[in-house]
Write a protein that holds these residues in place. Structure first.
Motif, short mmCIF file in Angstrom:
data_model
loop_
_atom_site.label_atom_id
_atom_site.label_comp_id
_atom_site.label_asym_id
_atom_site.label_seq_id
_atom_site.Cartn_x
_atom_site.Cartn_y
_atom_site.Cartn_z
N ALA A 38 35.15 38.97 2.77
CA ALA A 38 36.47 39.03 2.14
C ALA A 38 37.16 37.67 2.20
O ALA A 38 37.74 37.20 1.22
N ALA A 39 37.09 37.00 3.36
CA ALA A 39 37.69 35.68 3.49
C ALA A 39 37.01 34.68 2.55
O ALA A 39 37.66 33.80 1.97
N ALA A 40 35.70 34.80 2.39
CA ALA A 40 34.97 33.92 1.48
C ALA A 40 35.45 34.10 0.04
O ALA A 40 35.58 33.12 -0.71
N ARG A 41 35.71 35.33 -0.35
CA ARG A 41 36.21 35.58 -1.70
C ARG A 41 37.60 34.96 -1.89
O ARG A 41 37.94 34.45 -2.97
N VAL A 42 38.42 35.01 -0.83
CA VAL A 42 39.74 34.39 -0.92
C VAL A 42 39.60 32.88 -1.09
O VAL A 42 40.32 32.25 -1.88
N VAL A 43 38.66 32.26 -0.36
CA VAL A 43 38.39 30.83 -0.53
C VAL A 43 38.04 30.53 -1.98
O VAL A 43 38.57 29.58 -2.59
N GLN A 44 37.16 31.31 -2.56
CA GLN A 44 36.78 31.09 -3.96
C GLN A 44 37.98 31.19 -4.89
O GLN A 44 38.14 30.39 -5.82
N HIS A 45 38.84 32.19 -4.63
CA HIS A 45 39.98 32.40 -5.52
C HIS A 45 40.99 31.26 -5.40
O HIS A 45 41.48 30.76 -6.43
N VAL A 46 41.29 30.86 -4.19
CA VAL A 46 42.24 29.76 -4.01
C VAL A 46 41.70 28.49 -4.67
O VAL A 46 42.42 27.78 -5.38
N ASN A 47 40.43 28.19 -4.45
CA ASN A 47 39.83 27.00 -5.03
C ASN A 47 39.78 27.06 -6.56
O ASN A 47 39.79 26.03 -7.23
N GLY A 48 39.75 28.26 -7.10
CA GLY A 48 39.67 28.42 -8.55
C GLY A 48 41.00 28.44 -9.25
O GLY A 48 41.05 28.60 -10.48
N GLN A 49 42.10 28.26 -8.53
CA GLN A 49 43.41 28.25 -9.16
C GLN A 49 43.59 26.95 -9.97
O GLN A 49 42.88 25.96 -9.75
N PRO A 50 44.55 26.94 -10.89
CA PRO A 50 44.76 25.74 -11.72
C PRO A 50 45.48 24.64 -10.94
O PRO A 50 46.61 24.26 -11.22
N LEU A 51 44.79 24.12 -9.92
CA LEU A 51 45.35 23.14 -9.01
C LEU A 51 44.42 21.95 -8.89
O LEU A 51 43.22 22.05 -9.15
N GLN A 52 44.98 20.81 -8.46
CA GLN A 52 44.19 19.59 -8.29
C GLN A 52 44.59 18.90 -6.99
O GLN A 52 45.77 18.89 -6.61
N TYR A 53 43.60 18.30 -6.36
CA TYR A 53 43.87 17.58 -5.13
C TYR A 53 44.72 16.34 -5.39
O TYR A 53 44.56 15.67 -6.42
N ASP A 54 45.61 16.02 -4.44
CA ASP A 54 46.49 14.86 -4.57
C ASP A 54 45.71 13.58 -4.25
O ASP A 54 45.56 13.19 -3.09
N ILE A 55 45.23 12.91 -5.29
CA ILE A 55 44.42 11.70 -5.12
C ILE A 55 45.28 10.47 -4.87
O ILE A 55 44.76 9.37 -4.69
N TRP A 56 46.61 10.65 -4.84
CA TRP A 56 47.50 9.52 -4.63
C TRP A 56 47.95 9.38 -3.17
O TRP A 56 48.56 8.40 -2.83
N GLY A 57 47.69 10.37 -2.37
CA GLY A 57 48.12 10.26 -0.98
C GLY A 57 47.87 11.49 -0.13
O GLY A 57 48.18 11.50 1.06
N GLY A 58 47.33 12.54 -0.73
CA GLY A 58 47.00 13.73 0.03
C GLY A 58 48.20 14.44 0.62
O GLY A 58 48.14 15.01 1.71
N ARG A 59 49.31 14.48 -0.13
CA ARG A 59 50.53 15.11 0.38
C ARG A 59 50.52 16.62 0.13
O ARG A 59 49.98 17.09 -0.86
#
Length: 423
Positions: A215-236
């Motif tokens: 179940a936790a693994a599925r949550v990881v997949q879902h969070v990672n699959g959201q329309p989001l992007q890592y902050d490449i300018w400073g990791g804030r």
């Protein structure tokens, strides 16, 4: 026998009374998880009122209840319902039953005692106008969200004929066990939110799962699959601040914007896994170090995570694997469950040999166990695809951290430490 034949009971045509249901309580005892429903609310602003059903509620989503699989296992689960009868008399009785019920099951016939037209049950210490009714045919086996309906029937006194009463509809959630922090069963503001349950059950597709690791693994997949992007300018962070996960903004359509960092992802994975009863903890790891090529959330292959503000030649995500000029993680955050790591901030780039090893191990487990260890096999298949789930610290760091040179090894050296998380 036809209706016009001698000896026909006229109650076969018209009931001698009318019985109707006015209210249903699923969570009738807010201190008990074993025999009734959990304490829940809709979101930060809206409570789930008790009784959860009354005659004004027509849609299933308007009558919500949640149960904990572990705490109710082997226990008798009850609801409490209030009925009325007409004509009202000082002392009268009738019978009720309900068909359908989905995972809560049908309700067996039960005799109801009425006093002055209102049901009365003195067998419990609660409101005696509510009759305590056992759910003898419930079937809780895994995480789920189901919309159910009961079709209710009644019998008048001295009659053997059942007449239709009403239809009630309800939305029922089942989680693995009592949700741990940041959720609570004693603080009404952080009772599990049905909005979070919808995200973790329907959104993350955990319906039918009974293994907390899967179940936790599925949550990881879902969070990672959201329309989001890592902050490449400073990791804030944009959804996490000093132990507080901004869940309202996350669930409200990412109102703080589409940029996130590892703190945000770890807080989301911990919060939404724990609303299912998975028992994850938020972990802060610092210092962290240089990265092997990985896939940060919403980004391509990268071992130079802060290329957004770097001058050439370090303004690109991927540089030489041991290039001393590339950027690194000063610290990192992820989640742990029973010692193993879950990270939605990135996916690993495993290479053929490691991925093949996971695939072979998964197939061997299925063969040896004759398919009974499907949850473990599924997690291994996920690992083969690069998901950073259910990994020992050594396994995780071997995929993520680059310590192949003395300078890289020196940048590493921290260890994960659990931190409190609130919403």
């Amino acid at each position: 026998m036809r209706e016009d034949e001698p000896g026909h009971d006229p109650t076969d045509r018209e009931p001698s009374c009318s019985i109707w249901i006015t209210h249903i309580k699923f969570n009738y005892d807010q201190t008990n998880l074993s025999n009734d429903a959990l304490n829940i609310r809709v979101d930060r602003l809206h409570e789930v009122t008790i009784p959860e059903w009354d005659q004004s509620k027509v849609l299933a989503k308007d009558s919500r209840a949640a149960y904990a699989l572990k705490e109710t296992r082997g226990q008798t689960v009850y609801i409490e319902a209030r009925f009325q009868i007409d004509p009202a008399q000082p002392d009268r009785s009738g019978r009720i039953k309900a068909t359908g019920g989905g995972i809560l099951g049908a309700i067996d016939p039960i005799t109801i005692h009425f006093v002055n037209g209102v049901s009365r049950d003195t067998s419990h210490s609660g409101d005696h106008e509510f009759v305590r009714i056992p759910l003898r045919h419930r079937s809780f086996s895994a995480i789920t969200r189901r919309d159910i309906r009961w079709d209710w029937f009644y019998q008048c006194p001295h009659s053997g004929v059942w007449f239709p009463m009403d239809t009630t509809r309800h939305r029922i959630y089942v989680v693995l066990e009592e949700p741990p922090e940041p959720w609570s069963q004693t603080d009404p503001q952080v009772y599990p939110w049905t909005q979070a349950l919808d995200y973790a059950i329907v959104g993350a597709n955990t319906v039918g799962l009974s293994d907390p690791s899967e179940a936790a693994a599925r949550v990881v997949q879902h969070v990672n699959g959201q329309p989001l992007q890592y902050d490449i300018w400073g990791g804030r962070p944009f959804y996490y601040s000093f132990g507080l996960f901004e869940i309202v903004e996350w669930l409200g359509g990412f109102t703080n914007g589409p940029i996130v960092n590892c703190y945000d992802c770890a807080a989301a994975v911990t919060t939404f896994s724990n609303v299912l009863g998975c028992h994850l903890s938020y972990q802060f790891h610092g210092p962290f170090g240089y990265l092997h090529p990985v896939f940060p959330i919403g980004r391509g292959l990268c071992n130079n995570p802060f290329y957004g503000l770097r001058p050439a030649p370090y303004d690109v995500p991927l540089v030489g694997i041991d290039d001393a000029g590339r950027t690194s993680f000063g610290n990192h955050a992820y989640s742990k469950q029973t010692g193993n790591n879950y990270d939605a901030c990135m996916r690993g780039s495993l290479g053929c040999a490691r991925a093949l090893g996971y695939y072979i191990l998964a197939f061997l487990i299925l063969i040896v166990t004759l398919g009974t260890a499907t949850s473990l096999a599924n997690r291994l298949f996920m690992k083969a695809a690069g998901w950073l789930i259910d990994m020992s610290q050594t396994e995780y760091e071997g995929i993520v951290l680059d310590t192949s040179t003395p300078a890289e090894a020196a940048r590493d050296g921290g260890a994960p430490v659990p931190e409190a998380l609130s919403i």
